[in-house]
Design a protein around this motif. Structure first.
Motif, mmCIF file in Angstrom:
data_model
loop_
_atom_site.group_PDB
_atom_site.id
_atom_site.type_symbol
_atom_site.label_atom_id
_atom_site.label_comp_id
_atom_site.label_asym_id
_atom_site.label_seq_id
_atom_site.Cartn_x
_atom_site.Cartn_y
_atom_site.Cartn_z
ATOM 1 N N CYS A 208 0.835 -1.208 0.000
ATOM 2 C CA CYS A 208 0.000 0.000 0.000
ATOM 3 C C CYS A 208 0.869 1.257 0.000
ATOM 4 O O CYS A 208 0.669 2.178 -0.809
ATOM 5 N N GLY A 209 1.830 1.301 0.922
ATOM 6 C CA GLY A 209 2.679 2.481 1.026
ATOM 7 C C GLY A 209 3.481 2.737 -0.225
ATOM 8 O O GLY A 209 3.571 3.875 -0.711
ATOM 9 N N ALA A 210 4.066 1.678 -0.797
ATOM 10 C CA ALA A 210 4.883 1.838 -2.002
ATOM 11 C C ALA A 210 4.023 2.230 -3.202
ATOM 12 O O ALA A 210 4.462 2.996 -4.061
ATOM 13 N N ALA A 211 2.800 1.684 -3.269
ATOM 14 C CA ALA A 211 1.919 2.023 -4.390
ATOM 15 C C ALA A 211 1.558 3.502 -4.366
ATOM 16 O O ALA A 211 1.605 4.180 -5.400
ATOM 17 N N ARG A 212 1.220 4.029 -3.194
ATOM 18 C CA ARG A 212 0.831 5.442 -3.116
ATOM 19 C C ARG A 212 2.022 6.364 -3.387
ATOM 20 O O ARG A 212 1.868 7.421 -3.998
ATOM 21 N N ALA A 213 3.214 5.954 -2.938
ATOM 22 C CA ALA A 213 4.414 6.769 -3.151
ATOM 23 C C ALA A 213 5.037 6.557 -4.521
ATOM 24 O O ALA A 213 6.022 7.210 -4.859
ATOM 25 N N ARG A 214 4.475 5.616 -5.303
ATOM 26 C CA ARG A 214 4.985 5.275 -6.635
ATOM 27 C C ARG A 214 6.401 4.733 -6.578
ATOM 28 O O ARG A 214 7.281 5.105 -7.368
ATOM 29 N N ARG A 285 7.940 -2.889 -10.512
ATOM 30 C CA ARG A 285 8.069 -3.044 -11.966
ATOM 31 C C ARG A 285 8.012 -4.511 -12.374
ATOM 32 O O ARG A 285 7.446 -4.861 -13.414
ATOM 33 N N TYR A 286 8.614 -5.360 -11.568
ATOM 34 C CA TYR A 286 8.780 -6.768 -11.928
ATOM 35 C C TYR A 286 7.510 -7.578 -11.717
ATOM 36 O O TYR A 286 7.128 -8.393 -12.563
ATOM 37 N N GLY A 287 6.826 -7.381 -10.575
ATOM 38 C CA GLY A 287 5.675 -8.220 -10.262
ATOM 39 C C GLY A 287 4.471 -7.454 -9.773
ATOM 40 O O GLY A 287 3.918 -7.780 -8.712
ATOM 41 N N PRO A 288 4.003 -6.436 -10.517
ATOM 42 C CA PRO A 288 2.886 -5.639 -10.012
ATOM 43 C C PRO A 288 1.594 -6.423 -9.848
ATOM 44 O O PRO A 288 0.812 -6.166 -8.935
ATOM 45 N N VAL A 289 1.351 -7.386 -10.727
ATOM 46 C CA VAL A 289 0.125 -8.173 -10.624
ATOM 47 C C VAL A 289 0.146 -9.018 -9.352
ATOM 48 O O VAL A 289 -0.861 -9.133 -8.644
ATOM 49 N N ASP A 290 1.294 -9.595 -9.041
ATOM 50 C CA ASP A 290 1.455 -10.358 -7.809
ATOM 51 C C ASP A 290 1.157 -9.477 -6.596
ATOM 52 O O ASP A 290 0.444 -9.880 -5.669
ATOM 53 N N LEU A 291 1.681 -8.262 -6.586
ATOM 54 C CA LEU A 291 1.451 -7.353 -5.466
ATOM 55 C C LEU A 291 -0.018 -6.968 -5.365
ATOM 56 O O LEU A 291 -0.584 -6.896 -4.261
ATOM 57 N N TYR A 292 -0.643 -6.711 -6.509
ATOM 58 C CA TYR A 292 -2.069 -6.393 -6.498
ATOM 59 C C TYR A 292 -2.879 -7.567 -5.931
ATOM 60 O O TYR A 292 -3.819 -7.370 -5.152
ATOM 61 N N GLU A 293 -2.535 -8.791 -6.325
ATOM 62 C CA GLU A 293 -3.284 -9.959 -5.859
ATOM 63 C C GLU A 293 -3.163 -10.144 -4.343
ATOM 64 O O GLU A 293 -4.119 -10.578 -3.690
ATOM 65 N N ILE A 294 -1.997 -9.826 -3.793
ATOM 66 C CA ILE A 294 -1.832 -9.902 -2.341
ATOM 67 C C ILE A 294 -2.785 -8.912 -1.662
ATOM 68 O O ILE A 294 -3.524 -9.271 -0.737
ATOM 69 N N ASP A 318 -4.620 3.393 -5.503
ATOM 70 C CA ASP A 318 -3.160 3.472 -5.617
ATOM 71 C C ASP A 318 -2.583 2.144 -6.098
ATOM 72 O O ASP A 318 -1.679 2.119 -6.944
ATOM 73 N N VAL A 319 -3.096 1.030 -5.553
ATOM 74 C CA VAL A 319 -2.573 -0.284 -5.939
ATOM 75 C C VAL A 319 -2.961 -0.604 -7.374
ATOM 76 O O VAL A 319 -2.161 -1.166 -8.133
ATOM 77 N N GLU A 320 -4.179 -0.243 -7.766
ATOM 78 C CA GLU A 320 -4.576 -0.459 -9.156
ATOM 79 C C GLU A 320 -3.720 0.375 -10.106
ATOM 80 O O GLU A 320 -3.316 -0.097 -11.174
#
Length: 329
Positions: A208-214, A285-294, A318-320
């Motif tokens: 969550c934090g990394a997604a919002r901070a990009r 960059r490498y596994g955004p779909v994996d992070l979204y699924e979590i 933010d995660v999307e």
């Protein structure tokens, strides 16, 4: 020992490399269309801090790549390192072709052990979680191998007795010895299923934090961003608690058990450590779909259990967006 690593992402590749360097016969199971891609292996640029060593590894890793697992292959261990949402799809085929091998689940498990037990006996698998990671960009794995590994028996948290339990504990003991001999620091948790839930939930807070901070690195530069993510993590721990996990026994829960205003500076310092930065910076960059699924699995469970989670829900956009922006991060 003859080992097949099922999953050629960062976690699978790191552990295939480490176990092969320890003298084991290691193959990586890949899809047929990936075989040509693996003909020249993969570049490694990793920080390896197993044992008392601390060294930068820059080399080409060329494991034996295979496209199928057969029960007659004489495999001793299958390391399953696919995304947690892929596990239901691979389990039936894995069970059919496992032979006498033991399976180490070296991936996230949020959906519980019933999913595994529908296909494998308790005497056929061990639960684990890596202390390492990274990202694969342009066929270069950039990351770190911290050297710890969490392991737990398949009868995790259950009072079962008899030959099956004895075999499950023997499997665990063999894997503890295997990883210790390979320079890792194995740690056993008595209820690995619940430990994995807490680890999964804590990971979602940092996502969550990394997604919002990009990005993970800008996230860890901001006290405010870490403070907000800690609030999300407190809600994530509540979801684990409602599921039945004792969050007090899991190290990954500790940052979320104290008031965020108290622990934010220390947590930000922890997150800015070299190992975590090396493991996490490229993951968006490498596994955004994996992070979204979590994130999505955690939130769906919270909704099903009627757990209030306004902070977690505030991060959905933010995660999307992280998935959409991943190529440019």
């Amino acid at each position: 020992m003859r080992i097949v690593v099922f999953g050629s992402g960062a976690i699978g590749t790191l552990h295939a490399w480490a176990l092969s360097r320890a003298g084991h016969d290691v193959s990586v199971l890949v899809r047929p269309e990936q075989l040509a891609h693996w003909s020249d292996g993969i570049g490694l640029r990793i920080l390896d801090v197993r044992g008392r060593r601390r060294r930068e590894v820059v080399e080409r890793f060329r494991p034996h790549a295979v496209t199928e697992l057969r029960p007659t292959d004489g495999v001793d261990l299958v390391v399953l390192a696919v995304r947690h949402t892929q596990t239901p799809d691979v389990l039936p085929e894995l069970a059919r072709n496992l032979g006498s091998a033991t399976v180490l689940f070296l991936n996230n498990n949020w959906r519980g052990l019933d999913l595994i037990d529908a296909h494998l006996g308790k005497d056929q698998y061990v639960l684990g979680a890596p202390r390492g990671g990274g990202g694969i960009i342009d066929n270069i794995l950039d990351g770190a191998l911290e050297g710890g590994i969490m392991l737990g028996s398949s009868v995790s948290g259950h009072a079962l007795y008899g030959p099956t339990t004895d075999t499950a504990e023997q499997n665990l003991g063999r894997l503890v010895a295997l990883f210790a001999e390979a320079g890792f620091r194995p740690e056993i948790h008595p209820n690995m299923e619940h430990w994995l839930w807490v680890h999964f939930a804590s990971t979602a807070a940092w996502i969550c934090g990394a997604a919002r901070a990009r990005g993970f690195e800008p996230f860890t530069r901001s006290n405010r961003a870490v403070y907000d993510a800690l609030h999300a993590g407190r809600e994530a721990m509540q979801i684990c608690a409602v599921r039945g996990a004792d969050v007090r026994t899991a190290q990954d829960a500790r940052p979320f058990l104290l008031p965020p205003s108290t622990v934010t500076p220390a947590v930000r310092l922890m997150l800015r450590g070299e190992l975590l930065q090396r493991m996490s910076v490229n993951h968006g960059r490498y596994g955004p779909v994996d992070l979204y699924e979590i994130y999505d699995d955690l939130v769906r469970t919270g909704e099903r259990l009627d757990v209030p989670m306004p902070c977690l829900l505030s991060y959905r956009a933010d995660v999307e967006r992280m998935v959409e922006l991943a190529p440019s991060l």
